[in-house]
Design an enzyme around this catalytic site. Structure first.
Site, short mmCIF file in Angstrom:
data_model
loop_
_atom_site.label_atom_id
_atom_site.label_comp_id
_atom_site.label_asym_id
_atom_site.label_seq_id
_atom_site.Cartn_x
_atom_site.Cartn_y
_atom_site.Cartn_z
N ASP A 257 23.74 45.03 51.44
CA ASP A 257 24.84 44.12 51.80
C ASP A 257 24.67 43.59 53.21
OD1 ASP A 257 26.02 46.04 49.62
OD2 ASP A 257 27.08 44.13 49.56
O1 MRU Z 1 30.97 46.26 46.11
P1 MRU Z 1 29.87 45.44 45.51
O2 MRU Z 1 29.74 45.62 44.04
O3 MRU Z 1 29.94 43.99 45.91
O4 MRU Z 1 28.54 46.04 46.16
C1 MRU Z 1 27.32 45.53 45.75
C2 MRU Z 1 26.16 46.21 46.39
O5 MRU Z 1 26.29 47.12 47.17
C3 MRU Z 1 24.82 45.64 46.07
O6 MRU Z 1 23.83 46.64 46.10
C4 MRU Z 1 24.45 44.55 47.10
O7 MRU Z 1 25.51 43.66 47.28
C5 MRU Z 1 23.25 43.80 46.69
S1 MRU Z 1 23.52 42.77 45.27
C6 MRU Z 1 22.07 41.92 45.02
#
Ligand code: MRU
Length: 378
Positions: A257
């Site tokens: 993220d």
């Molecule tokens: O809370 P989320 O589902 O948005 O978290 C998503 C993640 O942590 C993913 O691993 C990250 O965003 C990469 S998605 C290509």
């Protein structure tokens, strides 16, 4: 709401003036696309996690404003280039308040804001020319993300095959959360590498974690793996160390993220403990992300804002409802218990073997515990 069965796995459907997102709260029980008519809807579907995953969050945010700008009524109301610029700026600021950790949203907002500021100051700029500049740039994000994901898949596959133990003919991998077509414009990052390994005949087996509390693994990644006919097995989050102790796992591959300048990586809660167990078991730990997930302005992981979400996501689980195309929740924890629900954790760079982006693979210099991402991106 538009009820449809998706012919191919896609989370974002866009054509000029129209945006639909696949409601990921209902997967895998129902496939329901919801219309996003503008920024208010965009903010809401991101905050409630109907859309999630760092690249998808940024793209849906940007396109929600494109849809709003496309409305001729608006360009009619805001009749000058500076008024459109001010409108875009305030809407992007608002979209940035939806979720704090994934930097892709902030990168896209900053880039689009700058682009619109420049478009508004060229000679003969009009409300329409500024709106069109924004819309074109937001639309370009869809194709660029798919291209980036394919490059990540290619670079990641090469890296895994080069570094796998000689004794393994084909590889077995573990992934966490969901980083596939549902989290991006298509194909995926970490899951994109797994798809690429599978497509090239190099994957013996993929494992995915459940990813409590939102269950992106059991609901979304498992859904994508089954959909793609990739040989795969679901494990609970607390089974990862046992898996590494008992099976010849080649690599743990996760998304990101936000990657700080030194390589410390914020990703879905539970990633950090996977990195620790990977090091203990001498297994590759790979972060896969587009370069838009790298935040050079954040020096290390301690400066990454970590979203904390509502207790209800931990004490309740979601399941199919008797009502078609809906879901329901069931209490699974003792009423009254306190809850801490951070949505992400930070994995120190020292535990990461490589960061795979669309530009190539970044590794640490010999003897260093951190990555030099500024140098890598320059
Ligand atoms: O809370 P989320 O589902 O948005 O978290 C998503 C993640 O942590 C993913 O691993 C990250 O965003 C990469 S998605 C290509």
């Amino acid at each position: 709401m538009v009820m449809q069965t998706a012919p191919t796995l896609e989370a974002i459907r866009y054509k000029k003036g129209s945006l639909e997102i696949l409601d990921q709260l209902l997967l895998p029980f129902a496939t329901v696309f919801e219309q996003v008519k503008g920024v208010e809807d965009g903010h809401r579907v991101i905050k409630t996690m109907k859309v999630r995953g760092a690249p998808a969050i940024a793209i849906v945010a940007a396109l929600s404003l494109a849809v709003e700008l496309h409305s001729t009524a608006l360009v009619g109301k805001l009749s000058t280039a500076p008024s459109i610029q001010e409108f875009v700026h305030s809407k992007l600021e608002y979209l940035k308040t939806s979720r704090p950790t994934a930097v892709n949203l902030f990168e896209a907002a900053g880039r689009l804001d700058g682009l619109v500021a420049r478009a508004a100051t060229v000679a003969n700029a009009t409300a329409q020319s500024v709106a069109s500049a924004y819309i074109d740039a937001a639309e370009a994000m869809l194709q660029k993300d798919i291209e980036d994901n394919h490059n990540i898949g290619r670079f990641g596959t090469e890296y895994v095959l080069k570094h796998k133990p000689q004794t393994q003919a084909e590889v077995q991998v573990l992934t966490h959360c969901n980083t596939g077509s549902l989290a991006t414009a298509g194909w995926g990052t970490a899951l994109g590498i797994i798809r690429d390994l599978h497509a090239s005949g190099n994957l013996a087996h993929a494992y995915c974690t459940e990813t409590r509390p939102y269950n992106q693994g059991s609901r979304l990644t498992a859904y994508e793996l089954v959909y793609e006919n990739i040989p795969a097995t679901l494990i609970c989050d607390d089974m990862a160390s046992a898996l590494l102790a008992r099976k010849p796992i080649t690599a743990i591959i996760v998304g990101a993220d936000r990657v700080a300048a030194n390589g410390d990586t914020a990703n879905k809660i539970g990633t950090y403990q996977l990195a620790i167990t990977a090091q203990y078991h001498n297994v590759l730990f790979i972060v896969a992300a587009p370069s838009t997930s790298i935040d050079l302005l954040t020096a290390s992981g301690k400066d990454i804002p970590i979203e904390e979400r509502a207790a209800v996501e931990v004490v309740q689980i979601r399941g199919p409802s008797v009502q078609e195309n809906a879901s329901t929740t069931v209490q699974i924890a003792a009423p009254g218990i306190g809850v801490w629900n951070p949505a992400f954790d930070v994995t120190p760079a020292s535990l990461i073997s490589a960061i795979v982006t669309e530009k190539g693979v970044c590794v640490k210099k010999p003897g260093s515990d951190v990555f030099d991402l500024k140098d890598f991106l320059s």
